[in-house]
Design a protein around this motif. Structure first.
Motif, PDB file in Angstrom:
ATOM      1  N   ASN A  53       0.811  -1.225   0.000  1.00 30.06           N
ATOM      2  CA  ASN A  53       0.000   0.000   0.000  1.00 30.06           C
ATOM      3  C   ASN A  53       0.839   1.267   0.000  1.00 30.06           C
ATOM      4  O   ASN A  53       0.353   2.342  -0.343  1.00 30.06           O
ATOM      5  N   HIS A  54       2.119   1.143   0.409  1.00 26.07           N
ATOM      6  CA  HIS A  54       3.003   2.308   0.462  1.00 26.07           C
ATOM      7  C   HIS A  54       4.342   1.948  -0.182  1.00 26.07           C
ATOM      8  O   HIS A  54       5.360   1.824   0.498  1.00 26.07           O
ATOM      9  N   PRO A  55       4.364   1.706  -1.479  1.00 27.52           N
ATOM     10  CA  PRO A  55       5.604   1.307  -2.145  1.00 27.52           C
ATOM     11  C   PRO A  55       6.671   2.394  -2.071  1.00 27.52           C
ATOM     12  O   PRO A  55       6.377   3.579  -2.110  1.00 27.52           O
ATOM     13  N   LEU A  56       7.917   1.935  -1.894  1.00 31.93           N
ATOM     14  CA  LEU A  56       9.028   2.881  -1.865  1.00 31.93           C
ATOM     15  C   LEU A  56       9.275   3.434  -3.260  1.00 31.93           C
ATOM     16  O   LEU A  56       9.247   2.698  -4.245  1.00 31.93           O
ATOM     17  N   ARG A  57       9.495   4.703  -3.323  1.00 31.78           N
ATOM     18  CA  ARG A  57       9.784   5.338  -4.615  1.00 31.78           C
ATOM     19  C   ARG A  57      11.273   5.678  -4.672  1.00 31.78           C
ATOM     20  O   ARG A  57      11.776   6.433  -3.861  1.00 31.78           O
ATOM     21  N   GLN A  58      11.924   5.100  -5.628  1.00 29.55           N
ATOM     22  CA  GLN A  58      13.351   5.324  -5.785  1.00 29.55           C
ATOM     23  C   GLN A  58      13.653   5.427  -7.267  1.00 29.55           C
ATOM     24  O   GLN A  58      13.129   4.658  -8.078  1.00 29.55           O
ATOM     25  N   ASN A  59      14.453   6.391  -7.635  1.00 32.11           N
ATOM     26  CA  ASN A  59      14.773   6.546  -9.054  1.00 32.11           C
ATOM     27  C   ASN A  59      16.258   6.774  -9.293  1.00 32.11           C
ATOM     28  O   ASN A  59      16.649   7.242 -10.352  1.00 32.11           O
ATOM     29  N   SER A  60      17.086   6.436  -8.287  1.00 32.38           N
ATOM     30  CA  SER A  60      18.528   6.566  -8.468  1.00 32.38           C
ATOM     31  C   SER A  60      19.249   5.607  -7.530  1.00 32.38           C
ATOM     32  O   SER A  60      18.711   5.196  -6.503  1.00 32.38           O
ATOM     33  N   PHE A  61      20.467   5.245  -7.899  1.00 29.80           N
ATOM     34  CA  PHE A  61      21.297   4.403  -7.048  1.00 29.80           C
ATOM     35  C   PHE A  61      21.904   5.255  -5.931  1.00 29.80           C
ATOM     36  O   PHE A  61      22.496   6.298  -6.195  1.00 29.80           O
ATOM     37  N   GLN A  62      21.770   4.795  -4.690  1.00 29.19           N
ATOM     38  CA  GLN A  62      22.319   5.504  -3.546  1.00 29.19           C
ATOM     39  C   GLN A  62      23.272   4.578  -2.791  1.00 29.19           C
ATOM     40  O   GLN A  62      23.161   3.350  -2.895  1.00 29.19           O
ATOM     41  N   PRO A  63      24.244   5.146  -2.038  1.00 27.62           N
ATOM     42  CA  PRO A  63      25.200   4.299  -1.314  1.00 27.62           C
ATOM     43  C   PRO A  63      24.505   3.281  -0.420  1.00 27.62           C
ATOM     44  O   PRO A  63      23.489   3.563   0.209  1.00 27.62           O
ATOM     45  N   GLY A  64      25.053   2.092  -0.380  1.00 32.10           N
ATOM     46  CA  GLY A  64      24.490   0.994   0.400  1.00 32.10           C
ATOM     47  C   GLY A  64      24.358  -0.250  -0.455  1.00 32.10           C
ATOM     48  O   GLY A  64      24.828  -0.307  -1.592  1.00 32.10           O
ATOM     49  N   VAL A  65      23.712  -1.278   0.071  1.00 36.05           N
ATOM     50  CA  VAL A  65      23.473  -2.504  -0.682  1.00 36.05           C
ATOM     51  C   VAL A  65      22.407  -2.222  -1.737  1.00 36.05           C
ATOM     52  O   VAL A  65      21.336  -1.701  -1.433  1.00 36.05           O
ATOM     53  N   LEU A  66      22.698  -2.550  -2.976  1.00 38.28           N
ATOM     54  CA  LEU A  66      21.776  -2.295  -4.077  1.00 38.28           C
ATOM     55  C   LEU A  66      20.838  -3.474  -4.304  1.00 38.28           C
ATOM     56  O   LEU A  66      19.634  -3.317  -4.382  1.00 38.28           O
ATOM     57  N   PHE A  67      21.400  -4.666  -4.415  1.00 40.90           N
ATOM     58  CA  PHE A  67      20.606  -5.878  -4.597  1.00 40.90           C
ATOM     59  C   PHE A  67      21.527  -7.071  -4.475  1.00 40.90           C
ATOM     60  O   PHE A  67      22.753  -6.932  -4.389  1.00 40.90           O
ATOM     61  N   GLN A  68      20.927  -8.244  -4.467  1.00 41.95           N
ATOM     62  CA  GLN A  68      21.683  -9.483  -4.343  1.00 41.95           C
ATOM     63  C   GLN A  68      21.273 -10.442  -5.443  1.00 41.95           C
ATOM     64  O   GLN A  68      20.092 -10.567  -5.766  1.00 41.95           O
ATOM     65  N   THR A  69      22.247 -11.105  -6.036  1.00 49.23           N
ATOM     66  CA  THR A  69      21.982 -12.138  -7.019  1.00 49.23           C
ATOM     67  C   THR A  69      22.369 -13.477  -6.407  1.00 49.23           C
ATOM     68  O   THR A  69      22.787 -13.548  -5.254  1.00 49.23           O
ATOM     69  N   ARG A  70      22.237 -14.545  -7.184  1.00 49.79           N
ATOM     70  CA  ARG A  70      22.597 -15.852  -6.632  1.00 49.79           C
ATOM     71  C   ARG A  70      24.116 -15.982  -6.492  1.00 49.79           C
ATOM     72  O   ARG A  70      24.609 -16.913  -5.832  1.00 49.79           O
TER      73      ARG A  70
END
Length: 243
Positions: free
Chosen positions: A68-85
């Protein structure tokens, strides 16, 4: 680390992760909809499942909040971005100056460092990060997706022609009339069960080209919770940003 996926009614796929550095049981619910139970190495999976079920109501409330309250992000910011296998991708600030991105691969991580004299919101830097991450994901996808497609095709008795890796913005995969399967490189950001789900989806299309009842019945045979997985897949997006 040691991982195991389970399916929980109303929640869907849940990742149980044993980690030698974990001291206690902990549940993490990500805005993407992923639910993760971190466990000490010596803990049993049964104890992790019990811990999750006792807090199931909180997990469902948190998932509903993110929906109901999705995060809105439109740029890469410092920190963990994502994880792959294969890796955890991170963006960090370096104390050096200059213009270049520095890429390093400590352990199972990929760290992109940009100089502290540059704003992470600058268009040039954001484009450079996008280009680098896209090519790194492409390499991972080429390493894993064709091999996994072959494995699943052999297990489930499907035949296909070739596998192509794409960077489409609107779909996870497609199948041509020639039996060629196109798979999105962003699949590498999905949990393994969803990667398999998309691959099998396209393999079924080599025999059934539409999404009619025959197709749905076939998917149901391979994935008894196909309807739930189809719904959960919508929490992920075949591009870095959704806005």
């Amino acid at each position: 680390m040691k991982e195991k996926w389970i399916s929980v009614e109303d929640i869907g796929q849940v990742k149980l992760v044993k980690n030698k550095r974990s001291k206690q049981l902990r549940i993490t619910v990500k805005p993407s909809g992923e639910v993760r139970v971190s466990m000490p190495w010596y803990a049993s999976y049964e104890s992790g499942i019990s811990f999750l079920m006792k807090r199931k109501e909180w997990v469902l409330d948190t998932l509903a909040h993110y929906q109901n309250h999705p995060l809105r992000q439109n740029s890469f910011q410092p920190g963990v971005l994502f994880q792959t296998r294969y890796k955890t991708y991170e963006l960090a600030v370096s104390k050096r100056t200059g213009n270049r991105l520095i890429i390093s691969f400590p352990e199972n991580r990929c760290v992109l460092e940009f100089p502290e004299n540059r704003s992470p919101d600058s268009q040039g830097l954001q484009e450079a990060i996008t280009n680098v991450l896209t090519e790194l994901l492409r390499k991972e996808a080429r390493l894993y997706l064709p091999k996994r497609t072959k494995e699943l095709a052999e297990q489930l008795h499907f035949r296909y022609n070739r596998v192509f890796i794409k960077n489409n913005k609107s779909n996870w995969g497609s199948c041509s009339s020639l039996g060629n399967i196109n798979l999105n490189l962003h699949l590498m950001r999905l949990p393994d069960p969803f990667i398999d789900f998309v691959i099998v989806h396209e393999l079924v299309h080599t025999v059934i080209p539409n999404h009619g009842q025959e197709f749905k019945a076939a998917m149901q045979r391979f994935f008894p919770e196909a309807k739930t997985m189809e719904k959960e897949l919508k929490n992920y997006h075949p591009r870095f940003f959704t806005n």
